[in-house]
Enzyme design. Structure first.
Site, PDB file in Angstrom:
ATOM      1  N   LYS A  68      38.410  51.634  24.649  1.00  0.00           N
ATOM      2  CA  LYS A  68      37.785  52.372  25.745  1.00  0.00           C
ATOM      3  C   LYS A  68      37.135  53.655  25.223  1.00  0.00           C
ATOM      4  CE  LYS A  68      40.454  52.127  29.206  1.00  0.00           C
ATOM      5  NZ  LYS A  68      41.715  52.516  29.848  1.00  0.00           N
ATOM      6  N   TYR A 128      44.005  47.474  35.668  1.00  0.00           N
ATOM      7  CA  TYR A 128      45.156  46.679  35.197  1.00  0.00           C
ATOM      8  C   TYR A 128      45.833  46.007  36.389  1.00  0.00           C
ATOM      9  CZ  TYR A 128      44.871  48.996  30.643  1.00  0.00           C
ATOM     10  OH  TYR A 128      44.450  49.452  29.425  1.00  0.00           O
ATOM     11  N   GLU A 149      39.489  38.925  25.144  1.00  0.00           N
ATOM     12  CA  GLU A 149      39.083  40.306  25.424  1.00  0.00           C
ATOM     13  C   GLU A 149      37.682  40.400  26.016  1.00  0.00           C
ATOM     14  OE1 GLU A 149      40.458  43.382  23.172  1.00  0.00           O
ATOM     15  OE2 GLU A 149      41.545  42.212  21.691  1.00  0.00           O
ATOM     16  N   THR A 190      38.100  46.410  26.909  1.00  0.00           N
ATOM     17  CA  THR A 190      38.226  44.957  27.091  1.00  0.00           C
ATOM     18  C   THR A 190      39.415  44.673  27.990  1.00  0.00           C
ATOM     19  OG1 THR A 190      39.561  44.770  25.077  1.00  0.00           O
ATOM     20  CG2 THR A 190      37.174  44.395  24.878  1.00  0.00           C
TER      21      THR A 190
HETATM   22  P1  ADP Z   1      43.859  47.632  26.388  1.00  0.00           P
HETATM   23  O1  ADP Z   1      44.186  47.653  24.929  1.00  0.00           O
HETATM   24  O2  ADP Z   1      45.052  47.914  27.269  1.00  0.00           O
HETATM   25  O3  ADP Z   1      43.143  46.351  26.793  1.00  0.00           O
HETATM   26  P2  ADP Z   1      41.254  48.952  26.442  1.00  0.00           P
HETATM   27  O4  ADP Z   1      40.930  50.214  25.688  1.00  0.00           O
HETATM   28  O5  ADP Z   1      40.691  47.655  25.916  1.00  0.00           O
HETATM   29  O6  ADP Z   1      42.837  48.868  26.603  1.00  0.00           O
HETATM   30  O7  ADP Z   1      40.772  49.185  27.954  1.00  0.00           O
HETATM   31  C1  ADP Z   1      40.817  48.094  28.831  1.00  0.00           C
HETATM   32  C2  ADP Z   1      41.034  48.491  30.270  1.00  0.00           C
HETATM   33  O8  ADP Z   1      39.990  49.344  30.722  1.00  0.00           O
HETATM   34  C3  ADP Z   1      40.958  47.253  31.158  1.00  0.00           C
HETATM   35  O9  ADP Z   1      42.218  46.620  31.276  1.00  0.00           O
HETATM   36  C4  ADP Z   1      40.489  47.841  32.478  1.00  0.00           C
HETATM   37  O10 ADP Z   1      41.601  48.212  33.278  1.00  0.00           O
HETATM   38  C5  ADP Z   1      39.703  49.077  32.081  1.00  0.00           C
HETATM   39  N1  ADP Z   1      38.234  48.925  32.150  1.00  0.00           N
HETATM   40  C6  ADP Z   1      37.401  49.864  32.704  1.00  0.00           C
HETATM   41  N2  ADP Z   1      36.124  49.479  32.626  1.00  0.00           N
HETATM   42  C7  ADP Z   1      36.101  48.276  32.011  1.00  0.00           C
HETATM   43  C8  ADP Z   1      35.038  47.377  31.649  1.00  0.00           C
HETATM   44  N3  ADP Z   1      33.746  47.665  31.889  1.00  0.00           N
HETATM   45  N4  ADP Z   1      35.375  46.206  31.018  1.00  0.00           N
HETATM   46  C9  ADP Z   1      36.663  45.933  30.769  1.00  0.00           C
HETATM   47  N5  ADP Z   1      37.714  46.730  31.078  1.00  0.00           N
HETATM   48  C10 ADP Z   1      37.445  47.911  31.698  1.00  0.00           C
HETATM   49 MG    MG Z   2      41.506  45.561  25.775  1.00  0.00          MG
END
Ligand code: ADP
Ligand code: MG
Length: 147
Positions: free
Chosen positions: A20, A90, A78, A26
């Site tokens: 993020k 989430y 992802e 993802t």
């Molecule tokens: P994680 O390792 O927990 O998957 P990430 O850094 O990949 O963390 O962030 C993913 C989370 O960000 C998703 O689960 C969702 O809740 C949030 N999110 C916000 N915007 C998006 C987007 N455009 N695409 C995917 N996930 C997003």
């Molecule tokens: Mg992710």
């Protein structure tokens, strides 16, 4: 073009590697629930449509596999939704219609080159999904039934 395939479930926590922070969040799905269908599809980068219950249907580009750059030992799903949500989702039900394949998994010499390639994948996905052969899948009942 590939035959579309469909998976979905609640968005789970991933490795929290800060994708993020890199501008590429993802929304992970629990890969262990989809081992059969995943075994029928090669690892790599795919694109398609993502339905988020209560929100809408969005373009997405998705990596399926072991992410060689990060040396994962478990397969992950992802999807990066190509939309700015401004918040996390989430636990929400996420449904994917996977309609096209971009490339196999690859390793990269640097994080910068990996990020650049993912942005290129995103541009490819956005353009492809506007083509009539892929655009129609946005209306697939599987995506709508989650809303
Ligand atoms: P994680 O390792 O927990 O998957 P990430 O850094 O990949 O963390 O962030 C993913 C989370 O960000 C998703 O689960 C969702 O809740 C949030 N999110 C916000 N915007 C998006 C987007 N455009 N695409 C995917 N996930 C997003
Ligand atoms: Mg992710």
């Amino acid at each position: 073009p590939i035959e579309p395939w469909y998976i979905g479930g609640p968005v789970i926590k991933g490795f929290g590697r800060g994708s993020k922070v890199l501008g590429i969040p993802t929304a992970n799905l629990p890969a262990e629930n989809f081992s059969t269908i995943l075994s029928e599809h090669t690892s790599g980068v795919y694109f398609g449509w993502a339905g988020l219950s209560t929100r809408g249907i969005y373009k997405m580009v998705m990596s399926i596999g072991w992410n060689p750059y990060f040396d994962n030992t478990e397969k992950t799903i992802e999807p990066w939704l190509l939309h700015d949500f401004g918040e996390d989702f989430y636990g929400e039900e996420l449904r994917l219609a996977i309609v096209g394949y971009i490339r196999p998994e690859a390793n990269f010499p640097s994080l910068e080159s990996l990020i650049a390639r993912i942005h290129e994948d995103g541009r490819i996905a956005k353009k492809a999904l506007d083509l009539p052969i892929y655009a129609g899948s946005k209306d697939s009942p599987y995506l709508k039934n989650s809303m």
